[in-house]
Design a protein around this motif. Sequence first.
Motif, PDB file in Angstrom:
ATOM      1  N   HIS A  90       4.438   0.602  -7.634  1.00 52.08           N
ATOM      2  CA  HIS A  90       4.559  -0.850  -7.543  1.00 52.08           C
ATOM      3  C   HIS A  90       5.309  -1.218  -6.266  1.00 52.08           C
ATOM      4  O   HIS A  90       5.910  -0.368  -5.616  1.00 52.08           O
ATOM      5  CB  HIS A  90       5.275  -1.439  -8.766  1.00 52.08           C
ATOM      6  N   HIS A  91       5.254  -2.486  -5.927  1.00 55.15           N
ATOM      7  CA  HIS A  91       5.961  -3.033  -4.771  1.00 55.15           C
ATOM      8  C   HIS A  91       7.454  -2.903  -5.007  1.00 55.15           C
ATOM      9  O   HIS A  91       7.955  -3.204  -6.082  1.00 55.15           O
ATOM     10  CB  HIS A  91       5.552  -4.508  -4.605  1.00 55.15           C
ATOM     11  N   SER A  92       8.197  -2.490  -3.994  1.00 58.84           N
ATOM     12  CA  SER A  92       9.633  -2.233  -4.168  1.00 58.84           C
ATOM     13  C   SER A  92      10.486  -3.499  -4.138  1.00 58.84           C
ATOM     14  O   SER A  92      11.604  -3.490  -4.619  1.00 58.84           O
ATOM     15  CB  SER A  92      10.132  -1.281  -3.088  1.00 58.84           C
ATOM     16  N   ALA A 136       6.334   4.176  -0.491  1.00 55.34           N
ATOM     17  CA  ALA A 136       6.267   5.635  -0.564  1.00 55.34           C
ATOM     18  C   ALA A 136       4.869   6.074  -1.011  1.00 55.34           C
ATOM     19  O   ALA A 136       4.158   5.329  -1.695  1.00 55.34           O
ATOM     20  CB  ALA A 136       7.310   6.162  -1.548  1.00 55.34           C
ATOM     21  N   SER A 137       4.480   7.282  -0.659  1.00 55.05           N
ATOM     22  CA  SER A 137       3.140   7.776  -0.978  1.00 55.05           C
ATOM     23  C   SER A 137       2.890   7.902  -2.477  1.00 55.05           C
ATOM     24  O   SER A 137       1.745   7.905  -2.916  1.00 55.05           O
ATOM     25  CB  SER A 137       2.890   9.123  -0.300  1.00 55.05           C
ATOM     26  N   ALA A 157       0.861  -1.177   0.000  1.00 55.88           N
ATOM     27  CA  ALA A 157       0.000   0.000   0.000  1.00 55.88           C
ATOM     28  C   ALA A 157       0.897   1.227   0.000  1.00 55.88           C
ATOM     29  O   ALA A 157       2.088   1.139   0.318  1.00 55.88           O
ATOM     30  CB  ALA A 157      -0.903   0.004   1.222  1.00 55.88           C
ATOM     31  N   ARG A 158       0.318   2.344  -0.332  1.00 56.30           N
ATOM     32  CA  ARG A 158       1.061   3.616  -0.293  1.00 56.30           C
ATOM     33  C   ARG A 158       0.940   4.249   1.096  1.00 56.30           C
ATOM     34  O   ARG A 158      -0.099   4.148   1.740  1.00 56.30           O
ATOM     35  CB  ARG A 158       0.482   4.579  -1.322  1.00 56.30           C
ATOM     36  N   ALA A 159       1.999   4.933   1.499  1.00 57.29           N
ATOM     37  CA  ALA A 159       1.968   5.681   2.757  1.00 57.29           C
ATOM     38  C   ALA A 159       0.889   6.759   2.666  1.00 57.29           C
ATOM     39  O   ALA A 159       0.696   7.374   1.609  1.00 57.29           O
ATOM     40  CB  ALA A 159       3.331   6.313   3.027  1.00 57.29           C
ATOM     41  N   THR A 160       0.169   6.963   3.771  1.00 58.75           N
ATOM     42  CA  THR A 160      -0.875   7.980   3.800  1.00 58.75           C
ATOM     43  C   THR A 160      -1.190   8.378   5.232  1.00 58.75           C
ATOM     44  O   THR A 160      -1.003   7.587   6.157  1.00 58.75           O
ATOM     45  CB  THR A 160      -2.173   7.493   3.108  1.00 58.75           C
ATOM     46  N   THR A 161      -1.671   9.605   5.403  1.00 60.72           N
ATOM     47  CA  THR A 161      -2.182  10.045   6.694  1.00 60.72           C
ATOM     48  C   THR A 161      -3.710  10.120   6.657  1.00 60.72           C
ATOM     49  O   THR A 161      -4.334  10.455   7.644  1.00 60.72           O
ATOM     50  CB  THR A 161      -1.617  11.430   7.082  1.00 60.72           C
ATOM     51  N   GLY A 162      -4.293   9.804   5.510  1.00 62.75           N
ATOM     52  CA  GLY A 162      -5.747   9.842   5.347  1.00 62.75           C
ATOM     53  C   GLY A 162      -6.434   8.660   6.001  1.00 62.75           C
ATOM     54  O   GLY A 162      -5.801   7.785   6.602  1.00 62.75           O
ATOM     55  N   LYS A 163      -7.729   8.600   5.842  1.00 64.42           N
ATOM     56  CA  LYS A 163      -8.555   7.534   6.432  1.00 64.42           C
ATOM     57  C   LYS A 163      -8.807   6.389   5.455  1.00 64.42           C
ATOM     58  O   LYS A 163      -9.466   5.412   5.807  1.00 64.42           O
ATOM     59  CB  LYS A 163      -9.899   8.096   6.914  1.00 64.42           C
ATOM     60  N   THR A 164      -8.285   6.515   4.221  1.00 64.74           N
ATOM     61  CA  THR A 164      -8.476   5.490   3.200  1.00 64.74           C
ATOM     62  C   THR A 164      -7.137   5.158   2.560  1.00 64.74           C
ATOM     63  O   THR A 164      -6.306   6.035   2.362  1.00 64.74           O
ATOM     64  CB  THR A 164      -9.441   5.995   2.102  1.00 64.74           C
ATOM     65  N   ALA A 165      -6.937   3.889   2.256  1.00 63.68           N
ATOM     66  CA  ALA A 165      -5.732   3.444   1.544  1.00 63.68           C
ATOM     67  C   ALA A 165      -6.127   2.271   0.657  1.00 63.68           C
ATOM     68  O   ALA A 165      -7.201   1.683   0.826  1.00 63.68           O
ATOM     69  CB  ALA A 165      -4.636   3.029   2.526  1.00 63.68           C
ATOM     70  N   VAL A 194       2.758   4.384   7.415  1.00 64.11           N
ATOM     71  CA  VAL A 194       4.092   4.980   7.339  1.00 64.11           C
ATOM     72  C   VAL A 194       4.992   4.087   6.491  1.00 64.11           C
ATOM     73  O   VAL A 194       5.040   2.864   6.694  1.00 64.11           O
ATOM     74  CB  VAL A 194       4.681   5.153   8.758  1.00 64.11           C
ATOM     75  N   GLN A 195       5.694   4.712   5.553  1.00 66.73           N
ATOM     76  CA  GLN A 195       6.594   3.971   4.672  1.00 66.73           C
ATOM     77  C   GLN A 195       7.541   3.097   5.486  1.00 66.73           C
ATOM     78  O   GLN A 195       8.108   3.531   6.480  1.00 66.73           O
ATOM     79  CB  GLN A 195       7.398   4.928   3.799  1.00 66.73           C
TER      80      GLN A 195
END
Length: 168
Positions: free
Chosen positions: A160-162, A155-156, A49-57, A131-132
Amino acid sequence: MIRVLSAVLTASICFSQPVFVATALAEDHDDHSHHEGEVDGVRTVHAWARATTGKTAFVFVDIENASDRDIAITGGESEIASSVELVGFQLKDGEPDYVALPPVPIKAGTEMTLTPDGLALRLNGLSMPLVQGEEHEIEIEFDFGHIEMFFQVEASDARHHSHVGHQH
């Protein structure tokens, strides 16, 4: 630890093309088995998943159906989200949008890859920022049951997957 390295062809959006899997064995000193899951010939790997501070990912993952039966992905569960639903990407009035989907079939002997511009598992009502570098558990639900695994937070702006530190 011995792990399987897989080279797979990505299924088309209709998911009807067979996938041929070539495998090779490699030795590794780190155990990354929690980054994959398998039940009755259905394997999930490379969840992220991507890093986010939101309520959805959104969680993206490779699903390999090496079983002899057709299955369907239906959604998921995670302790860090109030709900996890299967969604599909679309452009609505020129803007990116994801819409909830009914169960999506995965034919026997094929693979499906959930990607940022395709299908995804949407985590709704996140209880914490992503968090990344962190990992979180997810249960991916199918019509036959569920597969537990961990997803990596990238990362946000990741596309793709690293694969940092491991390969499957």
